[in-house]
Enzyme design. Sequence first.
Site, mmCIF file in Angstrom:
data_model
loop_
_atom_site.group_PDB
_atom_site.id
_atom_site.type_symbol
_atom_site.label_atom_id
_atom_site.label_comp_id
_atom_site.label_asym_id
_atom_site.label_seq_id
_atom_site.Cartn_x
_atom_site.Cartn_y
_atom_site.Cartn_z
ATOM 1 N N ASP A 10 0.849 -1.226 -0.103
ATOM 2 C CA ASP A 10 0.072 -0.076 0.092
ATOM 3 C C ASP A 10 0.805 1.135 0.124
ATOM 4 O O ASP A 10 1.708 1.435 0.965
ATOM 5 C CB ASP A 10 -1.128 -0.098 1.184
ATOM 6 C CG ASP A 10 -1.493 -1.231 1.314
ATOM 7 O OD1 ASP A 10 -1.058 -2.291 1.080
ATOM 8 O OD2 ASP A 10 -2.945 -1.140 1.843
ATOM 9 N N GLU A 41 -4.324 2.604 -2.656
ATOM 10 C CA GLU A 41 -5.702 3.001 -2.102
ATOM 11 C C GLU A 41 -5.286 4.046 -1.165
ATOM 12 O O GLU A 41 -6.191 5.004 -0.802
ATOM 13 C CB GLU A 41 -6.392 1.961 -1.531
ATOM 14 C CG GLU A 41 -6.041 1.307 -0.169
ATOM 15 C CD GLU A 41 -7.134 0.927 0.512
ATOM 16 O OE1 GLU A 41 -8.123 0.842 0.381
ATOM 17 O OE2 GLU A 41 -6.586 0.616 1.794
ATOM 18 N N ASN A 42 -4.048 4.384 -0.753
ATOM 19 C CA ASN A 42 -3.835 5.312 0.510
ATOM 20 C C ASN A 42 -2.877 6.540 0.163
ATOM 21 O O ASN A 42 -2.371 7.025 0.836
ATOM 22 C CB ASN A 42 -2.986 4.604 1.563
ATOM 23 C CG ASN A 42 -3.748 3.680 2.683
ATOM 24 O OD1 ASN A 42 -3.567 2.427 2.333
ATOM 25 N ND2 ASN A 42 -5.029 4.111 3.074
ATOM 26 N N ASN A 68 -10.439 -0.994 0.836
ATOM 27 C CA ASN A 68 -11.577 -0.252 1.637
ATOM 28 C C ASN A 68 -11.693 1.284 1.526
ATOM 29 O O ASN A 68 -12.717 1.587 1.669
ATOM 30 C CB ASN A 68 -11.636 -0.723 3.009
ATOM 31 C CG ASN A 68 -10.248 -0.481 3.762
ATOM 32 O OD1 ASN A 68 -9.118 -0.850 3.380
ATOM 33 N ND2 ASN A 68 -10.325 0.168 4.702
ATOM 34 N N HIS A 69 -10.591 1.838 1.050
ATOM 35 C CA HIS A 69 -10.752 3.134 1.005
ATOM 36 C C HIS A 69 -10.820 3.579 -0.508
ATOM 37 O O HIS A 69 -10.315 4.590 -1.066
ATOM 38 C CB HIS A 69 -9.349 3.827 1.417
ATOM 39 C CG HIS A 69 -9.232 3.732 2.914
ATOM 40 N ND1 HIS A 69 -10.132 4.085 3.696
ATOM 41 C CD2 HIS A 69 -8.218 3.319 3.917
ATOM 42 C CE1 HIS A 69 -9.876 4.003 5.008
ATOM 43 N NE2 HIS A 69 -8.603 3.409 4.984
ATOM 44 N N HIS A 151 -7.251 -7.703 -0.220
ATOM 45 C CA HIS A 151 -7.126 -6.856 0.827
ATOM 46 C C HIS A 151 -7.915 -7.050 2.159
ATOM 47 O O HIS A 151 -9.188 -6.785 1.837
ATOM 48 C CB HIS A 151 -7.594 -5.425 0.139
ATOM 49 C CG HIS A 151 -7.120 -4.209 0.876
ATOM 50 N ND1 HIS A 151 -5.832 -3.609 0.540
ATOM 51 C CD2 HIS A 151 -7.864 -3.314 1.549
ATOM 52 C CE1 HIS A 151 -5.907 -2.572 1.304
ATOM 53 N NE2 HIS A 151 -6.941 -2.068 1.822
ATOM 54 N N HIS A 176 -3.081 -4.126 3.170
ATOM 55 C CA HIS A 176 -4.163 -3.657 4.147
ATOM 56 C C HIS A 176 -3.628 -3.325 5.502
ATOM 57 O O HIS A 176 -3.815 -2.233 5.923
ATOM 58 C CB HIS A 176 -5.609 -4.282 4.196
ATOM 59 C CG HIS A 176 -6.474 -3.784 5.356
ATOM 60 N ND1 HIS A 176 -6.839 -2.470 5.231
ATOM 61 C CD2 HIS A 176 -6.743 -4.169 6.579
ATOM 62 C CE1 HIS A 176 -7.540 -2.161 6.280
ATOM 63 N NE2 HIS A 176 -7.643 -3.095 6.867
ATOM 64 N N HIS A 178 -0.479 -2.822 6.255
ATOM 65 C CA HIS A 178 0.730 -2.155 6.093
ATOM 66 C C HIS A 178 1.956 -2.548 7.072
ATOM 67 O O HIS A 178 2.887 -2.050 6.899
ATOM 68 C CB HIS A 178 0.470 -0.657 6.582
ATOM 69 C CG HIS A 178 -0.387 0.009 5.843
ATOM 70 N ND1 HIS A 178 -0.796 1.181 5.919
ATOM 71 C CD2 HIS A 178 -1.541 -0.470 4.844
ATOM 72 C CE1 HIS A 178 -1.697 1.814 5.005
ATOM 73 N NE2 HIS A 178 -2.173 0.753 4.516
#
Length: 258
Positions: A10, A41-42, A68-69, A151, A176, A178
């Site tokens: 991520d 996603e982050n 999820n983000h 994820h 997810h 990290h």
Amino acid sequence: MEYRILAVGDVVGQSGVQFLKKHLRAVQKHQDIRFTVVNGENAQMVGLTREDAEAMFAAGADVVTLGNHTFGRMQIAPYLDECPYILRPANLGERAPGRGCGVYGCGHIEIAVINLIGRVDMRVQSDNPFKTADRLLDMPENPRFTLVDFHAEATSEKLAMAHYLDGRVSALWGTHTHVPTADEEVFPGGMGYISDLGMTGPVHGVLGVEPKQSIEGFLGGLPGRYRQAEGDCKLQGAIFTLDDATGRCTGVERIDIR
């Protein structure tokens, strides 16, 4: 012939994006990487923008996956429909913008990439990822390799998925949390696996977040919108060596660039 596939953990914050841009091409050249999947996603701490995704492609990503983000920045929604090289979790549902699976050319072969999201402690409404995987693997195409970014929060859910898909896909990795795990292995059916790739972004943070802000949340305060930690960065992930004669994985190794 062997294909070395790189999966990057991520990307967190703009410093993570910049670190990816600075180092990914060198890693690809040094490690003889043929195909790269980056979870992005982050990039905005929560979500990403079109500009972030395009920066990752320019840095060397062949495919960008999400989690999820995905819709943390709603302006990404039209781009998910437009660009076939960015994937959101397939089990977010058919009404969600974008796609959760794609087949991509890599030299004389094709590679399928599937993005799934777990349901244990993820706080996101989603369909059953196991049943979604069954549906997607029944695709009319016959790609040489199939890669899965799962994820998910729970290692138990990731390992259950690994055993479920062993022998049916070439590699499955978790994203997810990290935090990189030390359980890289090749399963009996020839599938490469690791529970989590780790992250690309600030070294001295709490999963990329400014430590004081994260601590404040655990003390019961109101930390507010995530703030990126400052300082040095890292790029974490894993390399999967795949045999194009069998479609199976022959080796998995973690990477950690600082």
